[in-house]
Design a protein around this motif. Structure first.
Motif, short mmCIF file in Angstrom:
data_model
loop_
_atom_site.label_atom_id
_atom_site.label_comp_id
_atom_site.label_asym_id
_atom_site.label_seq_id
_atom_site.Cartn_x
_atom_site.Cartn_y
_atom_site.Cartn_z
N ARG A 1 17.74 -29.18 10.75
CA ARG A 1 18.96 -29.91 10.39
C ARG A 1 19.78 -30.24 11.63
N ASP B 1 8.67 -29.04 17.87
CA ASP B 1 8.84 -28.24 16.65
C ASP B 1 7.49 -28.22 15.94
N THR C 1 16.34 -23.46 17.09
CA THR C 1 15.40 -22.77 16.20
C THR C 1 16.11 -21.53 15.64
N ASP D 1 26.80 -20.94 23.63
CA ASP D 1 27.74 -20.58 22.58
C ASP D 1 27.38 -19.21 22.02
N1 LIG Z 1 26.28 -21.48 17.05
C1 LIG Z 1 26.53 -21.50 15.78
O1 LIG Z 1 27.62 -21.20 15.34
C2 LIG Z 1 25.45 -21.92 14.84
C3 LIG Z 1 25.80 -22.62 13.68
C4 LIG Z 1 24.81 -23.01 12.79
C5 LIG Z 1 23.50 -22.65 13.05
N2 LIG Z 1 23.20 -21.95 14.16
C6 LIG Z 1 21.83 -21.59 14.44
O2 LIG Z 1 21.09 -22.76 14.71
C7 LIG Z 1 19.74 -22.58 14.37
C8 LIG Z 1 19.18 -23.81 13.70
O3 LIG Z 1 19.89 -24.11 12.51
P1 LIG Z 1 19.37 -25.27 11.54
O4 LIG Z 1 20.34 -25.34 10.43
O5 LIG Z 1 19.04 -26.49 12.30
O6 LIG Z 1 18.04 -24.60 11.02
P2 LIG Z 1 16.75 -25.33 10.46
O7 LIG Z 1 16.00 -24.31 9.72
O8 LIG Z 1 17.10 -26.58 9.76
O9 LIG Z 1 15.94 -25.71 11.77
C9 LIG Z 1 15.24 -24.81 12.55
C10 LIG Z 1 14.02 -25.52 13.08
O10 LIG Z 1 13.37 -24.64 14.00
C11 LIG Z 1 11.99 -24.92 13.87
N3 LIG Z 1 11.17 -23.85 14.44
C12 LIG Z 1 10.81 -22.69 13.85
N4 LIG Z 1 10.01 -21.99 14.67
C13 LIG Z 1 9.89 -22.74 15.80
C14 LIG Z 1 9.19 -22.54 17.01
N5 LIG Z 1 8.45 -21.46 17.21
N6 LIG Z 1 9.29 -23.50 17.95
C15 LIG Z 1 10.03 -24.61 17.74
N7 LIG Z 1 10.69 -24.85 16.59
C16 LIG Z 1 10.62 -23.92 15.65
C17 LIG Z 1 11.79 -25.09 12.39
O11 LIG Z 1 10.60 -25.77 12.10
C18 LIG Z 1 13.00 -25.88 12.00
O12 LIG Z 1 12.74 -27.24 11.98
C19 LIG Z 1 19.72 -21.30 13.54
O13 LIG Z 1 19.27 -20.26 14.35
C20 LIG Z 1 21.14 -21.02 13.22
O14 LIG Z 1 21.39 -19.68 13.09
C21 LIG Z 1 24.15 -21.59 15.07
#
Ligand SMILES: NC(=O)c1ccc[n+]([C@@H]2O[C@H](COP(=O)([O-])OP(=O)(O)OC[C@H]3O[C@@H](n4cnc5c(N)ncnc54)[C@H](O)[C@@H]3O)[C@@H](O)[C@H]2O)c1
Ligand SMILES: O=C(O)[C@H](O)COP(=O)(O)O
Length: 524
Positions: free
Chosen positions: A148, A168, A200, A253
């Motif tokens: 996302r 990815d 990720t 962050d």
């Molecule tokens: N800093 C913040 O406050 C904050 C806020 C929201 C989300 N996040 C973090 O951001 C991250 C991503 O969130 P999202 O909503 O996009 O999640 P998401 O699940 O939509 O996307 C994660 C992506 O990572 C990919 N992935 C999984 N294993 C992988 C690998 N080995 N190599 C490469 N890609 C891989 C998945 O296929 C997926 O497309 C999460 O860890 C979440 O905790 C942080």
């Protein structure tokens, strides 16, 4: 009264439906502040600060659901939740835009030295040459993890005139085409990107995906960003390459330990940091709190949840279709367990007819939980049934069959145990209800409810009369009675239903008759 603990700060507007519910008591305190009352809570709502550990599950003995107002669930021990039968849900979409925007803000700030320049101007310095920046335009942005947030960043990067490289392993061709990107290998991304950002989850495969060795493959002067989870960029590896000048700067962050204590990264002028602010906007906080609130309310009302981490997710429409089979399956598991009081090695479930088109894995777990619930002294539900079965050495399987036994839908469970097998067949008839239509090789038809007595006997004159007399002598009223046999004079079965439980003396008396093979009580 239902008790809900909200242990991290959350938008009160998002929580409002919970706060308004008269049957729900919401406590907004940390876990430590309610240490002595943890056993009372039915639901727990958290962000990333509360660590939901096995130890906490042990203390929260009444807990049924954990709602994570955000995406990452790495602060929740999902395996322990599953073991304790606790559903874990999250709010996957609510903070996507905020985090993408924060990442973008960090990227622009990093390349234009905005935080550093800001400090100097406020210290009455006017140094325009020290902060010559780099344009985003024309640069290659490597996005590791294209879910996302990664996707939203790509859209914004394109508008800034950047080239996008994506790595990815789970990116589908369809999604890549829709957003107009193509997947490359990690090495291709590392060697070609000017700026790399990680998005990720923090899992075994992504911990340290950028480390001393992989960062060494990047272009000299690369910029690195982590607005996902501390640990995806290995901090020791990053420090090494900041010290040797290979990395031009980093924007972080998130940290391996939050808040970062004595962290060397904070000493670098070319490292800019924020205190885990990706999701910290009014909009995101309202979104995530409102999403988990609605999900928790649905769950507590017995409705389906749509974003569970450890349960199959069901739409309301699918849930309504599944519900009758869910209840039937649970009862069937319970009946088999009570009829087979021996160690069991295998439970095999077969689906026939319209039920086979539904989310059968959910029905299978319901059947297993009915089966195990009658023989273990811990809470078993659809969340932990599979795990408990495995722990107890019971294999389970489900199969869809194209057989046509004449029923519109049919569930069959075959249980293999020590020197004993048992087969039960059930169906759900719309507007009529659940029916058990087969036990082992016998056809029968009864409504699975209340206090039942299952008798295997010889098909001989007088057996049914004798059973009726014993029950009458004990002043027990028979509510319903069904019989089944395979052939005249062979084995036969009876299923009787009563309004109250039977006492053991009665069942022992019935068992003592020569023509009666076995007598089993079933309480549903
Ligand atoms: N800093 C913040 O406050 C904050 C806020 C929201 C989300 N996040 C973090 O951001 C991250 C991503 O969130 P999202 O909503 O996009 O999640 P998401 O699940 O939509 O996307 C994660 C992506 O990572 C990919 N992935 C999984 N294993 C992988 C690998 N080995 N190599 C490469 N890609 C891989 C998945 O296929 C997926 O497309 C999460 O860890 C979440 O905790 C942080
Ligand atoms: O995974 C997430 O959703 C983010 O890291 C946000 O975490 P927070 O809710 O603690 O801000």
């Amino acid at each position: 009264m239902i008790h809900v603990l909200v242990s991290d700060s959350m938008s009160s507007e998002g929580l409002q439906p919970l706060l308004d519910a008269s049957h729900i008591n919401v406590v907004q305190k940390t876990v430590e502040e309610v240490e002595d009352e943890l056993h009372l809570f039915d639901a727990l709502l958290v962000r990333s600060a509360t660590k939901v550990t096995e130890d906490l599950f042990k203390k929260m003995t009444n807990l049924k659901i954990v709602g994570r107002a955000g995406v990452g669930v790495d602060n929740i021990d999902i395996e322990a939740a599953t073991k304790h039968g606790v559903v874990v849900i999250n709010a996957p979409n609510g903070n996507t835009i905020s985090t993408a925007e924060h990442t973008f803000a960090m990227m622009a700030s990093l390349l234009r030295h905005i935080p550093q320049a800001n400090v100097t101007v406020k210290s009455n310095e006017w140094n325009r040459t020290a902060f010559v920046g780099t344009e985003l335009y024309g640069k290659s942005l490597g996005i590791i993890g294209f879910g996302r947030i990664g996707g939203e960043i790509a859209k914004r990067a394109r508008v800034f005139g950047m080239n996008i490289l994506v790595f990815d392993p789970f990116l589908t061709k369809d999604r890549a085409e829709k957003i107009g990107v193509s997947n490359c290998t990690l090495d291709e991304l590392l060697t070609n990107a000017d700026i790399i950002t990680v998005h990720t989850p923090l899992i075994k495969e992504t911990r340290g995906i950028l480390n001393k060795e992989t960062i060494a493959k990047t272009k000299k002067g690369v910029y690195l960003l982590n607005c996902a989870r501390g640990g995806i960029i290995d901090e020791t590896g990053l420090i090494h390459h900041l010290e040797n000048g290979h990395v031009a700067g980093a924007a972080l962050d998130v940290f391996e330990v939050e808040p970062p204590v004595n962290n060397k990264l904070l000493k670098f002028d070319n490292v800019i940091v924020t205190p885990h602010l990706g999701a910290s906007t009014k909009e995101a906080q309202l979104n995530v709190a409102a999403q988990v609130t609605q999900e928790v309310l649905n769950f507590l009302d017995g409705k389906p949840v749509t974003s569970s981490i450890n349960l199959p997710t069901l739409t309301k429409e699918l849930f309504d279709k599944i519900q009758p089979f869910y209840h039937l399956a649970k009862k069937m598991g319970n009946i088999v367990s009570q009829c087979m009081k021996v160690p069991v090695q295998e439970v095999a479930i077969q689906y026939e007819g319209s039920v086979a088109e539904l989310e059968t894995s959910f029905i299978t777990k319901a059947l297993l939980s009915g089966f195990l619930g009658a023989r273990v002294d811990i809470t078993v539900n659809e969340v932990n049934a599979g795990m408990i079965a495995k722990e107890r050495g019971i294999t389970f399987s489900e199969k869809i069959t194209t057989n046509n036994s004449g029923y519109e839908n049919l569930l069959e469970v075959r249980v293999i145990g020590d020197n004993q097998n048992f087969v039960l067949r059930g169906t759900h008839v719309p507007h009529y209800g659940e029916r058990i239509v087969g036990i082992n090789d016998f056809n029968i038809d009864f409504y699975p409810t209340g206090y039942l007595l299952y008798i295997q006997h010889q098909d001989k004159p007088g057996v049914i009369g004798r059973v009726g007399k014993v029950l009458g002598d004990h002043e027990v009223n028979i509510a319903t009675m069904q019989v089944g046999r395979k052939e005249k004079g062979g084995e036969a079965i009876m299923m009787l239903a009563f309004d109250r439980p039977l006492d053991d003396t009665l069942t022992s008396q019935l068992s003592s008759y020569d023509d009666i093979v076995s007598v089993k009580t079933i309480d549903l």
